[in-house]
Design an enzyme around this catalytic site. Structure first.
Site, PDB file in Angstrom:
ATOM      1  N   GLY A   1       3.414 -43.229  26.510  1.00 22.12           N
ATOM      2  CA  GLY A   1       3.901 -43.970  25.346  1.00 22.12           C
ATOM      3  C   GLY A   1       2.802 -44.109  24.319  1.00 22.12           C
ATOM      4  O   GLY A   1       1.645 -43.734  24.555  1.00 22.12           O
ATOM      5  N   LEU A   2       3.147 -44.654  23.170  1.00 17.86           N
ATOM      6  CA  LEU A   2       2.179 -44.812  22.095  1.00 17.86           C
ATOM      7  C   LEU A   2       1.071 -45.796  22.467  1.00 17.86           C
ATOM      8  O   LEU A   2       1.232 -46.635  23.365  1.00 17.86           O
ATOM      9  CB  LEU A   2       2.882 -45.312  20.827  1.00 17.86           C
ATOM     10  CG  LEU A   2       3.839 -44.343  20.133  1.00 17.86           C
ATOM     11  CD1 LEU A   2       4.648 -45.072  19.073  1.00 17.86           C
ATOM     12  CD2 LEU A   2       3.066 -43.179  19.516  1.00 17.86           C
TER      13      LEU A   2
ATOM     14  N   MET B   1      -3.243   7.909  -5.348  1.00 16.57           N
ATOM     15  CA  MET B   1      -4.320   8.610  -6.054  1.00 16.57           C
ATOM     16  C   MET B   1      -3.924   8.929  -7.493  1.00 16.57           C
ATOM     17  O   MET B   1      -4.800   9.062  -8.363  1.00 16.57           O
ATOM     18  CB  MET B   1      -4.681   9.902  -5.300  1.00 16.57           C
ATOM     19  CG  MET B   1      -5.421   9.696  -3.992  1.00 16.57           C
ATOM     20  SD  MET B   1      -7.043   8.935  -4.186  1.00 16.57           S
ATOM     21  CE  MET B   1      -7.921  10.183  -5.136  1.00 16.57           C
TER      22      MET B   1
ATOM     23  N   ASP C   1       0.821  -1.218   0.000  1.00 16.04           N
ATOM     24  CA  ASP C   1       0.000   0.000   0.000  1.00 16.04           C
ATOM     25  C   ASP C   1       0.851   1.263   0.000  1.00 16.04           C
ATOM     26  O   ASP C   1       0.317   2.368  -0.100  1.00 16.04           O
ATOM     27  CB  ASP C   1      -0.932   0.018   1.227  1.00 16.04           C
ATOM     28  CG  ASP C   1      -2.175  -0.831   1.019  1.00 16.04           C
ATOM     29  OD1 ASP C   1      -2.431  -1.233  -0.128  1.00 16.04           O
ATOM     30  OD2 ASP C   1      -2.883  -1.088   2.011  1.00 16.04           O
TER      31      ASP C   1
ATOM     32  N   SER D   1       6.279   2.255   3.278  1.00 20.09           N
ATOM     33  CA  SER D   1       7.697   2.640   3.320  1.00 20.09           C
ATOM     34  C   SER D   1       7.972   3.843   2.424  1.00 20.09           C
ATOM     35  O   SER D   1       8.767   4.726   2.771  1.00 20.09           O
ATOM     36  CB  SER D   1       8.574   1.451   2.899  1.00 20.09           C
ATOM     37  OG  SER D   1       8.428   0.372   3.795  1.00 20.09           O
TER      38      SER D   1
ATOM     39  N   SER E   1      -0.681 -39.286  26.598  1.00 23.37           N
ATOM     40  CA  SER E   1      -0.207 -37.918  26.920  1.00 23.37           C
ATOM     41  C   SER E   1       0.870 -37.484  25.932  1.00 23.37           C
ATOM     42  O   SER E   1       2.047 -37.416  26.275  1.00 23.37           O
ATOM     43  CB  SER E   1       0.299 -37.838  28.362  1.00 23.37           C
ATOM     44  OG  SER E   1       1.254 -38.832  28.659  1.00 23.37           O
TER      45      SER E   1
END
Length: 635
Positions: free
Chosen positions: A472-473, A171, A39, A42, A546
């Site tokens: 654990g898994l 503009m 826009d 800077s 967990s």
């Protein structure tokens, strides 16, 4: 001749002194430029610096050389290069970081923050806005009001900026069409009314050509308002609001250079203080009086908002970093549960129940989001339901802190009502928040002291409470091993209880699913239940996947040091999958079972568990024996 030179030097010195005196008493305006990508933010700042003669000759030479190298669309100077300092910004033509620049005119001093327009860097815009008095919202005249325009406007208003300039840029690319300009103002005003922006100053500009930046443009004869610089020089800013409020100073440092001096250093957030004033230290109820106000330049007879000072008190009292000094008769509110607006700044979503680090003022605490009340849709301003916050998400939430915090609502005192959230694993800033008010239950639910405490419960059972946390898994053998460990402990005469993941989800947590947010809440509840059971003197065993380190760490912090024992049931996924009698892995790989750990939801193995069990080497019975042997000395 010598006298003439001497007089000339004297006159020059007087002129310099007069200039410095005048410059010293100018007011300071801090402002930001924001809006969507490309826009022209800077370029606008570069034009302001250039036109206000704030560029040295050597800087100008480098700027002209860089402009020729990168190309400037037919212009001799690319003004954006003055502030786009990072190489990546110059290559991409966008702003990534927040660039701060100082400049001054005869009427006022300025610090401007050029903030990024890209959605990915909205967090940087919030950083720049947090200390600004005014926001220049840029809009590309060709594109009109965009989502990022709305987001930046909402955030600017949210952090307390009440002076808004709507700079309708480029503009020249719409032939200075007044109808286009008026249409954009109408669209923005409809949005501004929704978010509570009562007024704003609209200015048609061209940052590239300089229209209405520092001088009126002949290309917009229909515009009769001020130029941008004229408005910045004359806009009124309230610099007395914090001075007129009650005195507050968060202690940043206890200054103890020797045994004869002890002071409390910090920056005064609001109000005035003078020697002899009665003060209170919060949290707590300790009171004293101010003995001295010490600075590097000597003692002061009084000090006010914005000044950094060291206060010495008449009494030797306990006061440390993070506490707040207030008038004895005008203390702050202290609470540990709040309603707050949170702006999320991380790629990984915010999850209620997960613990984060909160920094507010000079204090730090662990915080969890206990309830997300709603999210804000920046396009429609609708309040929408949600359980998490994604990148750039804005939500109103209830939060709970690990300790009581002195605060004021952000709208009244940003220093004592604004906070940041930090990820506990990587120390990255993930969110920013603004406190609205304390939740009533945080005041009327004090912790109840009970005469028969956890020590008494443990003593009558003749054992040391423990939480044995098996992780654990799925299919690793957690429940089987935990069951065997409990049988062995029971045979040893120990008082135990086993909490199993499947069983708990049949009752206490039957309302929870398997999303990341639900998994976090599942573990939070289990941790609290396990804590109550160890308070009863029990040895508690849990068998839960967990999956997240953060939640396991959260549970660990509920317990005294040494009482939480993390046991990693280390089983490779291919082995766990072969053992799966329920067919869960097969369903997950077909896509019939969503959010299954190890397949489409992550498992984060423990980094330093107290006990590690390799189930490829040990049977369930051997694993249970190994755990008992490891724990035998602690019971």
């Amino acid at each position: 001749m010598a006298n003439d030179i001497y007089k000339t030097d004297e006159l020059i010195a007087r002129d310099i002194d007069a200039y410095l005196e005048k410059h010293q008493h100018k007011t300071m305006l801090r402002f930001i430029t924001c809006g969507s990508v490309d826009d022209g933010k800077s370029t606008l700042i570069g034009r302001l610096l250039y036109d206000s003669k704030m560029i040295f000759e050597d800087q100008l030479a480098v700027l002209e050389a860089d402009s020729k190298r990168v190309g400037t669309q037919g212009q001799e100077i690319d003004f954006a290069l003055l502030v786009d300092g990072l190489a990546a910004e110059r290559e991409q033509g966008i702003t990534i970081d927040v660039a701060y620049r100082f400049f001054a005119t005869d009427r006022r001093k300025f610090i401007v923050a050029d903030t990024p327009g890209h959605e990915q860097y909205t967090r940087n815009m919030v950083t720049g806005a947090s200390t600004a008095d005014l926001a220049v919202i840029l809009i590309d005249a060709r594109k009109g009001v965009l989502t990022q325009t709305r987001r930046h406007s909402y955030l600017a208003h949210l952090v307390g900026i009440r002076n808004i300039v709507l700079a309708i840029n480029k503009m020249d690319l719409v032939d200075y069409d007044r109808a286009r300009y008026d249409g954009i103002i109408g669209d923005y005003r409809a949005f501004a009314d929704q978010i509570g922006v009562g007024s704003f100053q609209a200015i048609p500009i061209s940052g590239l050509k300089g229209d209405n930046i520092t001088s009126k443009s002949d290309a917009t004869p229909w515009y009769q308002g001020p130029t941008l610089l004229e408005y910045l020089e004359t806009v009124e800013i309230d610099q007395t609001r914090m001075i007129e409020r009650p005195f507050r100073m968060a202690v940043q440092w206890v200054n103890r250079p020797n045994l004869d001096f002890r002071g409390f250093s910090g920056q005064i957030a609001s109000g005035w203080i003078k020697p002899g004033d009665a003060v209170r230290i919060l949290p707590g109820s300790t009171t004293s009086t101010v003995a001295r106000i010490v600075t590097l330049d000597g003692d002061l007879s009084e000090a006010g908002a914005g000044q950094s000072v060291t206060l010495t008190l008449a009494d030797e009292i306990d006061c440390s970093r993070g506490q707040v000094i207030t008038p004895a008769d005008q203390p702050l509110e202290v609470a540990d549960q709040f309603e707050a607006t949170i702006v999320w700044m991380a790629e990984e979503p915010m999850i209620p129940g997960r613990a984060y680090i909160m920094k507010i003022g000079t204090t730090q605490a662990t915080v969890t989001v206990t309830d997300e009340k709603y999210q804000v849709n920046v396009n429609t301003m609708a309040h929408e339901p949600g359980k998490t916050l994604a990148l750039n998400g804005i939500g109103v939430c209830n939060i709970a802190t690990s300790k009581a915090i002195p605060f004021e609502p952000y709208a009244e005192n940003p220093d004592l009502g604004g906070f940041i959230l930090i990820d506990r694993l990587n120390n990255a800033t993930v969110g920013a928040g603004m406190i609205h008010f304390a939740l009533r239950r945080s005041h009327n639910l004090p912790w109840q002291t009970i005469d028969v405490d956890r020590t008494a419960h443990a003593a009558i059972k003749n054992q040391q409470p423990r939480l044995l946390w098996l992780t654990g898994l799925s299919g690793s053998g957690k429940t089987t091993i935990a069951n065997l460990v409990e049988k062995k402990l029971h045979a040893m005469g120990r008082h135990t209880f086993l909490l199993d993941g499947t069983n708990v989800r049949q009752g206490l947590n039957k309302d929870l699913g398997f999303t990341d947010a639900d998994r976090v809440e599942n573990i939070r509840r289990i941790g609290e239940v396990a804590k109550l059971m160890t308070d009863a003197g029990l040895i508690v065993l849990t068998a839960f996947i967990s999956p997240f380190r953060s939640e396991r760490r959260m549970v660990r912090q509920l317990f005294p040091k040494g009482e939480f024992v993390e046991i990693f049931i280390d089983t490779p996924i291919e082995v766990a999958e072969r053992r799966d009698q329920k067919g869960l892995y097969e369903q997950a790989r077909r896509g019939d079972l969503k959010n299954f750990t190890g397949i489409d939801s992550a498992y984060e193995p423990p980094e330093a568990p107290e006990i590690r069990i390799d189930t490829t080497r040990l049977s369930a019975e051997e694993a249970a024996e190994a755990i008992i042997e490891s724990l035998s000395m602690s019971f």
